[in-house]
Design a protein around this motif. Structure first.
Motif, PDB file in Angstrom:
ATOM      1  N   GLY A 181      12.181   8.523  18.505  1.00 38.84           N
ATOM      2  CA  GLY A 181      13.151   8.757  16.811  1.00 38.84           C
ATOM      3  C   GLY A 181      11.367   8.279  16.184  1.00 38.84           C
ATOM      4  N   SER A 182      11.244   8.192  14.977  1.00 37.20           N
ATOM      5  CA  SER A 182      10.720   7.450  14.157  1.00 37.20           C
ATOM      6  C   SER A 182      11.120   6.721  12.851  1.00 37.20           C
ATOM      7  N   LEU A 183      10.137   5.725  12.058  1.00 41.14           N
ATOM      8  CA  LEU A 183      10.228   4.993  11.223  1.00 41.14           C
ATOM      9  C   LEU A 183       9.270   5.160  10.579  1.00 41.14           C
ATOM     10  N   ARG A 184       9.468   4.691   9.322  1.00 43.24           N
ATOM     11  CA  ARG A 184       8.574   3.948   8.398  1.00 43.24           C
ATOM     12  C   ARG A 184       8.805   2.731   7.404  1.00 43.24           C
ATOM     13  N   LEU A 185       7.466   2.010   8.461  1.00 44.97           N
ATOM     14  CA  LEU A 185       7.704   0.276   7.739  1.00 44.97           C
ATOM     15  C   LEU A 185       6.652   1.215   6.606  1.00 44.97           C
ATOM     16  N   SER A 186       7.405  -0.503   5.652  1.00 48.20           N
ATOM     17  CA  SER A 186       6.691  -0.700   4.289  1.00 48.20           C
ATOM     18  C   SER A 186       6.383  -2.277   4.282  1.00 48.20           C
ATOM     19  N   CYS A 187       4.844  -1.763   2.879  1.00 52.89           N
ATOM     20  CA  CYS A 187       4.643  -3.644   3.193  1.00 52.89           C
ATOM     21  C   CYS A 187       4.502  -3.725   1.660  1.00 52.89           C
ATOM     22  N   ALA A 188       4.808  -4.517   1.022  1.00 55.83           N
ATOM     23  CA  ALA A 188       4.864  -4.109  -0.625  1.00 55.83           C
ATOM     24  C   ALA A 188       3.668  -6.191  -0.880  1.00 55.83           C
ATOM     25  N   THR A 189       3.039  -5.581  -1.371  1.00 52.70           N
ATOM     26  CA  THR A 189       1.627  -7.020  -0.970  1.00 52.70           C
ATOM     27  C   THR A 189       1.982  -6.888  -3.521  1.00 52.70           C
ATOM     28  N   SER A 190       1.769  -8.663  -2.687  1.00 52.91           N
ATOM     29  CA  SER A 190       1.839  -8.569  -4.414  1.00 52.91           C
ATOM     30  C   SER A 190       0.285  -9.074  -5.358  1.00 52.91           C
ATOM     31  N   VAL A 214      -4.149  -4.249  -2.726  1.00 53.74           N
ATOM     32  CA  VAL A 214      -4.765  -3.959  -1.583  1.00 53.74           C
ATOM     33  C   VAL A 214      -6.294  -3.942  -1.291  1.00 53.74           C
ATOM     34  N   SER A 215      -6.652  -3.752  -3.149  1.00 55.63           N
ATOM     35  CA  SER A 215      -7.923  -3.310  -2.291  1.00 55.63           C
ATOM     36  C   SER A 215      -8.912  -4.990  -2.289  1.00 55.63           C
ATOM     37  N   ASP A 260      -1.453   2.391   0.073  1.00 56.75           N
ATOM     38  CA  ASP A 260      -1.780   3.177  -1.251  1.00 56.75           C
ATOM     39  C   ASP A 260      -2.644   1.824  -1.876  1.00 56.75           C
ATOM     40  N   ASN A 261      -3.308   2.200  -2.345  1.00 54.81           N
ATOM     41  CA  ASN A 261      -3.917   0.804  -3.659  1.00 54.81           C
ATOM     42  C   ASN A 261      -3.314   0.999  -4.922  1.00 54.81           C
ATOM     43  N   VAL A 262      -2.528   2.584  -5.156  1.00 53.49           N
ATOM     44  CA  VAL A 262      -1.965   2.485  -6.458  1.00 53.49           C
ATOM     45  C   VAL A 262      -0.888   1.591  -6.270  1.00 53.49           C
ATOM     46  N   LYS A 263      -0.034   1.550  -5.059  1.00 53.75           N
ATOM     47  CA  LYS A 263       1.576   1.128  -5.805  1.00 53.75           C
ATOM     48  C   LYS A 263       1.029   0.083  -5.097  1.00 53.75           C
TER      49      LYS A 263
END
Length: 128
Positions: free
Chosen positions: A16-25, A28-29, A72-75
């Motif tokens: 199977g597949s998954l996409r993990l996300s990491c939200a930064t405060s 990213v740049s 994603d540098n925008v998000k």
């Protein structure tokens, strides 16, 4: 203080597949290095993938060709796409960032040396 929040972990079957996300405060740049690690209870933390500020990505041999890291540098998000999952991929996955130079070659091979902030982790479970 940088805050990181991982999400996307789940229980999936072999292949199977998954996409993990990491939200930064922060942005990213602003980070020199961003890494994904995983850890099984009672075992040493393992470097999975790493991205440097110029976009170059590095992967451990165990996931090369199956996992893909992006940002994603925008998000202000960092992602880890997990494909062709195997039971040995079962672990808690963490993202981490460095606010000073930390080469990915060192980061992955030294259990995250140089990374300054870590998330709380997200569980990935792969059944056979």
């Amino acid at each position: 203080q940088v805050q990181l929040v991982e999400s996307g972990g789940d229980s999936v079957q072999f292949g199977g597949s998954l996409r993990l996300s990491c939200a930064t405060s922060g942005s990213v740049s602003d980070y020199y290095t961003i890494g994904w690690f995983r850890q099984v209870s009672g075992k040493q933390r393992e470097g999975v993938s790493c991205m440097e500020s110029d976009g170059r990505t590095f992967y451990s041999d165990s996931v090369k060709g199956r996992f893909a890291m992006s940002s994603d540098n925008v998000k202000n998000m960092v992602y880890l796409q997990l494909n062709d999952l195997k039971p040995e991929d079962t672990a808690v996955y963490y993202c981490a960032v460095a606010v000073s130079p930390a080469p990915c070659v060192v980061v992955i091979q030294t259990d995250g040396r140089g990374l300054d902030y870590w998330g709380q982790g997200t569980q990935v479970t792969v059944s056979s």
